[in-house]
Design a protein around this motif. Structure first.
Motif, short mmCIF file in Angstrom:
data_model
loop_
_atom_site.label_atom_id
_atom_site.label_comp_id
_atom_site.label_asym_id
_atom_site.label_seq_id
_atom_site.Cartn_x
_atom_site.Cartn_y
_atom_site.Cartn_z
N THR A 144 0.86 -1.19 0.00
CA THR A 144 0.00 0.00 0.00
C THR A 144 0.89 1.24 0.00
O THR A 144 2.10 1.12 0.27
N GLU A 200 -1.16 8.17 3.63
CA GLU A 200 -2.61 7.99 3.55
C GLU A 200 -3.27 9.27 4.06
O GLU A 200 -2.60 10.12 4.67
N TYR A 201 -4.58 9.38 3.87
CA TYR A 201 -5.28 10.49 4.50
C TYR A 201 -5.18 10.34 6.02
O TYR A 201 -5.33 9.22 6.55
N LEU A 254 -7.60 8.25 8.22
CA LEU A 254 -7.55 6.79 8.29
C LEU A 254 -6.94 6.37 9.63
O LEU A 254 -7.45 5.47 10.30
N LEU A 308 -2.35 14.75 5.09
CA LEU A 308 -1.82 13.40 4.82
C LEU A 308 -0.89 12.99 5.96
O LEU A 308 -0.36 13.83 6.67
N ARG A 364 2.57 6.67 6.96
CA ARG A 364 1.95 5.60 7.76
C ARG A 364 2.78 5.22 9.00
O ARG A 364 3.98 4.95 8.88
N PRO A 373 -3.99 0.83 6.81
CA PRO A 373 -3.92 0.92 5.34
C PRO A 373 -4.36 -0.37 4.63
O PRO A 373 -5.05 -0.32 3.61
N ARG A 380 -8.04 -0.56 4.74
CA ARG A 380 -8.59 0.40 3.79
C ARG A 380 -8.57 -0.16 2.37
O ARG A 380 -9.57 -0.12 1.64
N ALA A 381 -7.43 -0.74 1.99
CA ALA A 381 -7.30 -1.28 0.63
C ALA A 381 -8.29 -2.42 0.42
O ALA A 381 -8.91 -2.53 -0.65
N GLN A 384 -11.77 -0.90 0.05
CA GLN A 384 -11.86 -0.08 -1.16
C GLN A 384 -11.92 -0.95 -2.42
O GLN A 384 -12.68 -0.69 -3.33
#
Ligand code: AMP
Length: 434
Positions: free
Chosen positions: A62, A66-67, A70, A97, A100, A106, A109-110, A113
């Protein structure tokens, strides 16, 4: 103040100081890995590619940032990681941002998503990548570090907790790292945890005056975190605090027992540690940590647990999961120690001459059978030359077998680091510890 002459013709030392001031260095808490220093990293990377695959895990990668939301929502705003340690920045578009600080959020999230769970009821994933935390650097603690981790997503059952723990255990086994303890605890389900947190808070409130300043603060945001405080005052109070394992309901107890039964069936050694809570907010039921005594204060080699609420917290469908993250920098430190001690074993030189050629070969054989690496002379050189070569080669011990020793059935042991020497009987070679 320097003299005019010094200013006109600065010394080499002064020039170097000026140069150093203008030279750009690496950021505090980060490290360069120079050519020739990466073998042990490659070893871990190789194990990462092989061992998770044995359990049916596939790699996922990933992005490094990230935002920020998250981690705020996934890891939890009350945690040290989110509250104090994240590298947060606004990009040119005005989005917040974050580099990580860990990979579970993450990866979750992936998964949601990309809807990765649609094809399989259970997803088994592993990852290897850099994480960033603004912590006070010291040996074993860096601002950029590497984690190797795995996640088993989609099953609420204890079988997956046990599988993930066994995967962590197998990684250490394959690396040859044995000097660690696997700590296991249950944080129960949300219902029990809520009751327990209240009881714990009541207890801590009674002792608030004696708690450390950070535990006084933590107590309100997440009382569980006071349990793993390193402060001696807190430790004293925590000793008599209520224990979460007394608050497990039937479901939580059954889950915890089942994990342990599988670990026992597979001969995975562990200890129950009922103050283990882990630093991140998303855990429930099983939590575990691999700790070692050989790295000083940075004693955690890795850890993980079950996180059944994480997916919802980051806006997805409720999805159970369990996983771990191992600190590769610390594992490499462990491997370095192992290498050093392995090198010590290689460093016995057996010094012999015409009176002791056969006996020397026999003693070397005995020691090799015991796991020591022993070098013998095959050039028929003088004692002096053999000893010089042993020192040059970095040997720790010289075992000397000359005429006197042969006659007295003994052998002289010389410590090449301290030059001390003593004699033992030949029969003691069977058991002598170098
Ligand atoms: P955590 O999820 O915070 O328990 O981190 C998992 C593992 O990553 C820890 O047990 C450490 O081995 C490693 N780790 C965490 N923070 C650092 C750091 N700042 N430097 C090096 N390793 C770290």
């Amino acid at each position: 103040m320097c003299s005019i002459n010094e200013a006109l013709e600065p010394s080499a030392e002064a020039q170097q100081k000026v140069q150093e001031r203008f030279m750009i260095k690496n950021v505090k808490g980060t490290r360069d890995f120079l050519p020739g220093s990466l073998d042990l990293w490659h070893k871990v990377e190789d194990v990462a590619r092989r061992v998770p695959a044995l359990f049916g895990y596939q790699e996922i990668r990933t992005p490094i940032f990230e935002y920020t939301d998250l981690f705020k929502r996934g890891v939890g705003e009350g945690t040290d990681v989110v509250g104090k340690e994240m590298y947060v920045f606004d990009d040119k578009g005005g989005d917040s941002l974050t580099l990580r600080p860990e990979l579970t959020a993450p990866v979750a999230r992936a998964i949601q998503q990309e809807n990765l769970l649609r094809a399989f009821p259970t997803l088994r994933l592993w990852y290897y990548g850099a994480c960033f935390r603004y912590e006070q650097p010291q040996a074993g603690r860096y601002r950029q570090f590497q984690q190797l981790g795995a996640e088993c997503i989609g099953s609420p059952n204890p079988e997956s907790d046990a599988e993930i723990i066994m995967l962590g255990y197998s990684i250490f086994k394959e690396l040859g790292v044995t000097d660690y303890t696997l700590n296991l605890n249950s944080l129960a389900n949300l219902h029990c945890r809520t009751i327990y947190k209240k009881e714990l808070l009541d207890y801590l409130t009674k002792h608030e005056a004696d708690l450390s300043e950070s535990s006084k603060k933590r107590m309100q945001t997440n009382p569980l975190r006071t349990l793993d405080s390193k402060d001696e005052r807190d430790k004293e109070i925590v000793k008599n605090a209520p224990r979460i394992l007394s608050y497990l309901d039937e479901e939580s107890q059954r889950h915890f027992d089942a994990v342990q039964s599988i670990l026992k069936a597979c001969n995975v050694p562990y200890v129950i540690n009922d103050t283990l809570v882990r630093g991140l907010d998303y855990y429930s039921h099983t939590v575990f940590e691999f700790t070692t005594k050989s790295l000083g204060t940075q004693d955690a080699l890795g850890g993980g647990g079950r996180y059944d609420n994480l997916f919802e917290q980051i806006g997805g469908k409720a999805t159970p999961g369990v996983g771990f993250g191992l600190g590769v920098d610390r594992i490499v430190l462990m491997l370095e120690k192992l290498e050093q001690s392995a090198n010590k074993l290689e460093s016995i030189w057996l010094i012999s001459n015409e009176f002791s050629r056969e006996l020397g070969a026999a003693v070397a054989t005995t020691l090799r059978n015991r796991g020591y690496n022993v070098v013998t002379d095959v050039q028929r050189r003088s004692f002096k030359n053999q000893l010089t070569s042993a020192s040059k080669a970095g040997a720790s011990w010289a075992l000397i077998l000359g005429e006197d020793e042969v006659n007295s059935h003994s052998i002289t042991i010389k410590n090449l680091n301290t030059s001390e020497q003593n004699s033992i009987l030949l029969s003691e070679v069977q058991t002598y510890e170098f």
